[in-house]
Design a protein around this motif. Structure first.
Motif, mmCIF file in Angstrom:
data_model
loop_
_atom_site.group_PDB
_atom_site.id
_atom_site.type_symbol
_atom_site.label_atom_id
_atom_site.label_comp_id
_atom_site.label_asym_id
_atom_site.label_seq_id
_atom_site.Cartn_x
_atom_site.Cartn_y
_atom_site.Cartn_z
ATOM 1 N N THR A 118 0.642 -1.021 -0.122
ATOM 2 C CA THR A 118 -0.031 0.016 -0.087
ATOM 3 C C THR A 118 0.923 1.309 0.006
ATOM 4 N N PHE A 119 0.584 2.260 -0.731
ATOM 5 C CA PHE A 119 1.146 3.450 -0.886
ATOM 6 C C PHE A 119 0.214 4.517 -0.417
ATOM 7 N N ALA A 120 0.803 4.948 0.910
ATOM 8 C CA ALA A 120 -0.007 6.056 1.740
ATOM 9 C C ALA A 120 0.586 7.369 1.852
ATOM 10 N N ASP A 121 -0.480 8.246 2.346
ATOM 11 C CA ASP A 121 -0.201 9.723 2.452
ATOM 12 C C ASP A 121 0.594 9.804 3.682
ATOM 13 N N ALA A 122 0.621 10.859 4.383
ATOM 14 C CA ALA A 122 1.353 11.310 5.440
ATOM 15 C C ALA A 122 0.285 11.115 6.615
ATOM 16 N N ALA A 123 -0.963 11.020 6.331
ATOM 17 C CA ALA A 123 -1.944 10.626 7.395
ATOM 18 C C ALA A 123 -2.188 9.026 7.339
ATOM 19 N N GLY A 124 -1.550 8.445 6.424
ATOM 20 C CA GLY A 124 -1.975 7.020 6.596
ATOM 21 C C GLY A 124 -2.778 6.447 5.542
ATOM 22 N N GLY A 125 -3.410 7.458 4.953
ATOM 23 C CA GLY A 125 -4.551 6.943 3.809
ATOM 24 C C GLY A 125 -3.928 6.297 2.820
ATOM 25 N N ALA A 126 -4.642 5.068 2.440
ATOM 26 C CA ALA A 126 -4.073 4.438 1.100
ATOM 27 C C ALA A 126 -4.372 5.254 -0.018
ATOM 28 N N MET A 127 -3.534 5.198 -0.845
ATOM 29 C CA MET A 127 -3.687 5.960 -2.278
ATOM 30 C C MET A 127 -3.747 5.035 -3.275
ATOM 31 N N ASP A 128 -2.940 3.892 -3.338
ATOM 32 C CA ASP A 128 -3.109 2.991 -4.188
ATOM 33 C C ASP A 128 -2.555 1.778 -3.679
ATOM 34 N N ASN A 129 -2.811 0.387 -4.383
ATOM 35 C CA ASN A 129 -2.097 -0.895 -3.932
ATOM 36 C C ASN A 129 -1.480 -1.475 -5.055
ATOM 37 N N ARG A 130 -0.359 -2.158 -4.922
ATOM 38 C CA ARG A 130 0.357 -2.895 -6.017
ATOM 39 C C ARG A 130 0.644 -4.293 -5.343
ATOM 40 N N THR A 131 0.337 -5.129 -6.339
ATOM 41 C CA THR A 131 0.571 -6.564 -6.032
ATOM 42 C C THR A 131 1.800 -7.131 -6.726
ATOM 43 N N ARG A 132 2.458 -7.954 -6.040
ATOM 44 C CA ARG A 132 3.863 -8.383 -6.433
ATOM 45 C C ARG A 132 3.821 -9.987 -6.233
ATOM 46 N N THR A 133 3.915 -10.962 -7.175
ATOM 47 C CA THR A 133 4.099 -12.232 -7.062
ATOM 48 C C THR A 133 5.477 -12.812 -7.161
ATOM 49 N N VAL A 134 5.971 -13.259 -6.194
ATOM 50 C CA VAL A 134 7.264 -13.802 -6.110
ATOM 51 C C VAL A 134 7.194 -15.388 -6.096
ATOM 52 N N PRO A 135 7.586 -15.982 -7.273
ATOM 53 C CA PRO A 135 7.487 -17.311 -7.211
ATOM 54 C C PRO A 135 8.698 -18.342 -6.888
ATOM 55 N N GLY A 136 8.448 -19.447 -6.009
ATOM 56 C CA GLY A 136 9.595 -20.378 -5.867
ATOM 57 C C GLY A 136 10.615 -19.810 -5.027
ATOM 58 N N VAL A 137 10.511 -19.385 -3.987
ATOM 59 C CA VAL A 137 11.446 -18.939 -3.080
ATOM 60 C C VAL A 137 12.045 -20.114 -2.209
ATOM 61 N N GLY A 138 13.277 -20.564 -2.415
ATOM 62 C CA GLY A 138 13.547 -21.748 -1.760
ATOM 63 C C GLY A 138 13.845 -21.524 -0.399
ATOM 64 N N PRO A 139 13.931 -22.839 0.353
ATOM 65 C CA PRO A 139 14.424 -22.598 1.882
ATOM 66 C C PRO A 139 15.457 -21.838 1.940
ATOM 67 N N GLY A 140 15.570 -20.905 3.059
ATOM 68 C CA GLY A 140 16.812 -20.184 3.516
ATOM 69 C C GLY A 140 17.139 -19.051 2.472
ATOM 70 N N ARG A 141 16.392 -18.956 1.514
ATOM 71 C CA ARG A 141 16.842 -18.068 0.396
ATOM 72 C C ARG A 141 16.172 -16.687 0.483
ATOM 73 N N THR A 142 16.745 -15.606 -0.009
ATOM 74 C CA THR A 142 16.161 -14.059 -0.069
ATOM 75 C C THR A 142 16.077 -13.831 -1.485
ATOM 76 N N VAL A 143 14.806 -13.293 -1.807
ATOM 77 C CA VAL A 143 14.720 -12.617 -3.292
ATOM 78 C C VAL A 143 14.522 -11.355 -2.759
ATOM 79 N N ARG A 144 15.219 -10.310 -3.817
ATOM 80 C CA ARG A 144 14.786 -8.860 -3.675
ATOM 81 C C ARG A 144 14.039 -8.457 -4.961
ATOM 82 N N GLY A 145 13.252 -7.276 -4.712
ATOM 83 C CA GLY A 145 12.430 -6.628 -5.839
ATOM 84 C C GLY A 145 12.127 -5.322 -5.718
ATOM 85 N N THR A 146 11.594 -4.695 -6.671
ATOM 86 C CA THR A 146 11.373 -3.282 -6.456
ATOM 87 C C THR A 146 9.669 -2.991 -6.924
ATOM 88 N N VAL A 147 9.106 -2.115 -6.150
ATOM 89 C CA VAL A 147 7.552 -2.055 -6.752
ATOM 90 C C VAL A 147 7.440 -0.462 -6.757
#
Length: 321
Positions: A118-147
């Motif tokens: 959720t992208f929010a304003d200074a008052a905490g109000g939601a201005m928009d939502n973005r959804t990301r799917t990260v497939p197949g993250v293996g045990p003990g692994r870390t995956v990074r991305g940008t939204v």
């Protein structure tokens, strides 16, 4: 995600259902979104975030749009007084807000994560939502991305912070195939976002024969309701047809055998009410679906807020015209 033919009659059509249910797309253990402290970020530069993770997902930095240059005086040397194009950082309604995030799987099996930011304003109000799917993250692994969020309408409050609102995670072996991807079984099963009206919920299931062989269907999807820990839910009857939950055109049609040729699709539906009376309300974030006997399970996440009704209706598979 493809949607099956609408299951609701005109009185309950999506056009009339402006209050579309947020079928709490969170799975696993649900957590409230946390502000990530982006309000203190330096415009135009990434600002580190130290918020704790939400079910293995955390925002690591937020970049706010650069401050617009001071407005020049019209007619001054080398100036351009025309407004900036919409969407340009610094222009009215522009955001240019992006968030770097990381997903860490501390479990023992590969998981597929779906994250709502959720992208929010200074008052905490939601201005928009973005959804990301990260497939197949293996045990003990870390995956990074940008939204990244796109521009807001002129006059909207500026976005100053980002939240990890919801996290859904299912075993990678049971995750629905991504659009355009055909699983080894040749059968792709997905669920739509659902419709809601007056406490009635209807979610569509879709089966795509993306393989090379015809598929024979006759009957109902085989369903197992799972709780937030992906354990079977007790005390809920899965009914063939509506079971008196509501009258929806076509939902009570009896099953008929048919053959689904490669490239064709079939649909079924789930129906329930979220009425709450005496007793403990039941929520089943996950539904494990076997499209036909012996098929590999696919876990979808319609988030069944069943209240205290104890009933879920399921319609028979039927071919999509």
């Amino acid at each position: 995600m493809p949607r099956p033919a609408p299951l609701l009659p005109p009185a309950l059509s999506a056009a009339a259902l402006s209050a579309v249910l947020l079928l709490t797309t969170a799975c696993g253990t649900e957590h409230a979104g946390r502000d990530v402290g982006a309000a203190a970020a330096t415009p135009g530069a990434p600002s580190a975030v130290t918020d704790p993770p939400v079910d293995g997902v955390r925002v690591t930095s937020v970049t706010l749009p650069a401050d617009p240059a001071p407005s020049p005086t019209r007619g001054g040397p080398g100036v351009h007084a025309d407004p900036l194009p919409a969407g340009t950082p610094g222009a009215p309604g522009a955001t240019g807000v992006s968030a770097a995030y990381e997903v860490t799987n501390s479990g023992s099996v590969a998981m597929t994560y779906t994250i709502v930011f959720t992208f929010a304003d200074a008052a905490g109000g939601a201005m928009d939502n973005r959804t990301r799917t990260v497939p197949g993250v293996g045990p003990g692994r870390t995956v990074r991305g940008t939204v990244t969020m796109e521009a807001l309408p002129p006059g909207a409050s500026p976005v100053t912070r980002v939240k990890v609102l919801r996290v859904t995670k299912v075993p990678a072996s049971e995750a629905p195939a991504a659009p355009g991807v055909c699983p080894p079984s040749g059968i792709r099963v997905t669920a739509d976002d659902g419709d809601a009206a007056m406490g009635l919920r209807v979610v569509g299931l879709r089966l795509d024969n993306c393989g090379t062989r015809a598929v024979a269907l006759d009957g109902y999807p085989d369903l197992t309701l799972l709780d937030a820990d992906r354990e079977p839910v007790d005390g809920v009857r899965v009914l063939h047809g509506s079971g008196g939950i509501a009258t929806v055109t076509g939902f009570d049609d009896p099953p008929r055998p048919f053959t689904l040729a490669p490239g064709r699709s079939a649909s079924a539906g789930l129906m329930w009410r979220n009425t709450t009376g005496s007793g403990a309300a039941v929520d089943a974030p996950y539904v494990r679906v076997r499209a036909l006997p012996g098929a590999e399970p696919v876990t979808v996440t319609p988030h069944l807020d069943l209240g205290t009704t104890g009933r879920l209706g399921v319609s028979a598979w039927k071919p999509v015209p």
